[in-house]
Design a protein around this motif. Structure first.
Motif, PDB file in Angstrom:
ATOM      1  N   GLU A 202      25.814  -9.152  66.248  1.00 24.51           N
ATOM      2  CA  GLU A 202      26.464  -8.729  67.504  1.00 24.51           C
ATOM      3  C   GLU A 202      27.255  -9.900  68.100  1.00 24.51           C
ATOM      4  O   GLU A 202      28.382  -9.728  68.578  1.00 24.51           O
ATOM      5  N   CYS A 204      28.579 -12.279  66.508  1.00 22.97           N
ATOM      6  CA  CYS A 204      29.791 -12.458  65.690  1.00 22.97           C
ATOM      7  C   CYS A 204      30.883 -11.478  66.105  1.00 22.97           C
ATOM      8  O   CYS A 204      32.064 -11.824  66.109  1.00 22.97           O
ATOM      9  N   ASN A 205      30.477 -10.247  66.439  1.00 20.63           N
ATOM     10  CA  ASN A 205      31.455  -9.209  66.760  1.00 20.63           C
ATOM     11  C   ASN A 205      31.937  -9.220  68.213  1.00 20.63           C
ATOM     12  O   ASN A 205      33.022  -8.720  68.513  1.00 20.63           O
ATOM     13  N   ASN A 240      35.962  -2.359  65.553  1.00 19.55           N
ATOM     14  CA  ASN A 240      35.676  -3.699  65.032  1.00 19.55           C
ATOM     15  C   ASN A 240      34.278  -4.218  65.359  1.00 19.55           C
ATOM     16  O   ASN A 240      33.997  -5.401  65.166  1.00 19.55           O
ATOM     17  N   SER A 241      33.433  -3.358  65.914  1.00 16.79           N
ATOM     18  CA  SER A 241      32.077  -3.814  66.252  1.00 16.79           C
ATOM     19  C   SER A 241      31.160  -2.621  66.403  1.00 16.79           C
ATOM     20  O   SER A 241      31.606  -1.473  66.413  1.00 16.79           O
TER      21      SER A 241
END
Lengths: 299, 299
Positions: A202, A204-205, A240-241
């Motif tokens: 998470e 990272c995103n 993207n997440s």
């Protein structure tokens, strides 16, 4: 050569703090106030830095205010680390650290409430009924206890800031509100005490939130329609997440109305939920030149 | 020999008053504040007298606050006489007379409201929805503008006083509330700006209100039941005047609950309407010795 730091004074009772900051005892010294819920990060320390530049005495409060958490919200799991906070506050040059107890802050229930107006019906107010009642209550209490010349609020909590600015103006509160821009991680993620609750993936995103907002700001600059911009930002984040959109809203600022044509500033704000962690972020833009006003220019 | 009076200073703008009373300029002088809606009578002057005894500077405000009048209430017909009030204030020794305009007090509608709790659901609150919201708003604004050490309120508006005392305590307001007993005409009628609106015959009959309350207090002392006392007081008033009962209530004070057994003080209060004029009065009694605490012992 090491410069000797002034000792940080820790005060836990309201009566003691009032006595310490009594106007007659202040000798015309100005007080800058930084109210926080602790678990300090660079965002908070930026508030302190601004307060130090403009005042003789800097008072920071750390109080995880139960009145602003709803049932089922993260009052219990809200991160706390008083020991570390104390070191950080001392290091940043805070003069007085105020750590009131809930018993001292809420000794009885008088039933009087401060209820915000339409500003609270947007953004975080939709999913957090009563949240800003609790914010206004603790803010008025703290202002009355500390009696600060200036009070420092981060622009990350943009809705809170907008409502407090309105409260101060409408009720002639005796403090000047100073807006302090958002401090971000190198990858763009807005600093937040809640970031520690993200899983590794998470975390990272999560920077996609700010990237999406920046895209939205670009589209706003390109005169795209409000609904189109909101849709685009939400789409970028969800594709993207694993983040679930709570809201993406383009509103006037600080009025927080849908009418974005007649305001000097607009806000593009969002709240995104990653499993248990809800993150908020925003970009406030001048409608005159499109420049960002909520980002820390020192970053 | 005539003693030279200090000149009364009249201030009409918020900014000017704030500058004048700035803490750094006060030099530790204490400020006593007497908020009024004008048309001054001995009740107001008694507030000034108490304020003068306890403070270096006495500030009186006169502001007929539109926010505390409901639709259909007497905002327009509320008696006003600024010229006479100014003379009376000067004569009583008021140092600063603050006469704000409605435009300066309410320059915009921010939508934030202060809502009282259950205390507002009794007595005058029943028939005047929103009245105490307006009172709390103007009181908080005036406190923030004047920044008084002590603020003086008459016990005739006992419900207002009870709610303001709760507000100050619950929100840590920076002023001490001083209760000032009711001042009465020789025939017992509580002094009120609205008394001038009574017809000659109504004025003749109006003292029955206090006589009835005193009878009720006697019955309370004789351990009669709450409902019986309320009924008796109402009956005395309606059989001896053209007054229509709005309410007669025996409640705890300042909590204003029906539970009168567990309070140090109780209030026996009533509102009576004479054609266009609504009068209120009360007796607050100590539950320890039955003594009256809301009557001016100097009368």
């Amino acid at each position: 050569m090491k410069v000797e730091k002034k000792t940080l004074q820790i005060v836990k009772s309201i009566a003691e703090l009032r006595q310490l900051l009594d106007r007659n005892g202040r000798n015309s010294k100005t007080v800058g106030f930084v109210p926080t819920m602790g678990f300090l990060h660079e965002g908070h320390l930026s508030l302190v830095k601004h307060a130090k530049e403009q005042n003789d005495i800097v008072v920071m409060s750390i109080f995880v205010n139960p009145a602003q958490f709803g049932p089922g919200e993260d009052f219990v799991s809200y991160p706390r680390d008083i020991e570390n906070d104390t070191l950080k506050a001392a290091d940043a040059g805070v003069d007085i650290l105020f750590l009131p107890t809930a018993e001292d802050m809420y000794p009885f229930e008088g039933g009087i409430k401060i209820i915000p107006g339409p500003q609270a019906n947007e953004l975080c107010g939709v999913k957090r009924p009563g949240h800003f009642d609790g914010v206004l209550k603790v803010v008025l209490k703290l202002f009355n206890i500390v009696d600060p010349d200036r009070s420092y609020f981060g622009m990350k909590d943009a809705q809170q800031l907008a409502i407090i600015e309105t409260f101060v103006r409408d009720f002639n509160l005796r403090t000047t509100i100073v807006r302090v821009p958002i401090v971000r991680e190198e990858d763009g993620l807005a600093k937040s005490s809640r970031n520690v609750n993200l899983t590794e993936i998470e975390r990272c995103n999560a920077p996609i939130i700010y990237k999406a907002l920046a895209q939205g700001a670009y589209h706003y600059d390109q005169k795209k329609e409000k609904e189109e911009i909101e849709r685009l930002v939400a789409e970028i984040i969800t594709s993207n997440s694993s983040g679930a959109i709570d809201y993406v809203s383009l509103l006037s600022y600080p009025g927080l109305t849908q009418d974005i044509k007649h305001s000097e500033e607009v806000i593009l704000a969002c709240a995104v939920k990653f499993s248990t962690t809800r993150l908020i972020d925003n970009i406030i833009m001048s409608t005159k030149d499109g420049s960002y006003v909520s980002n820390d220019d020192e970053q």
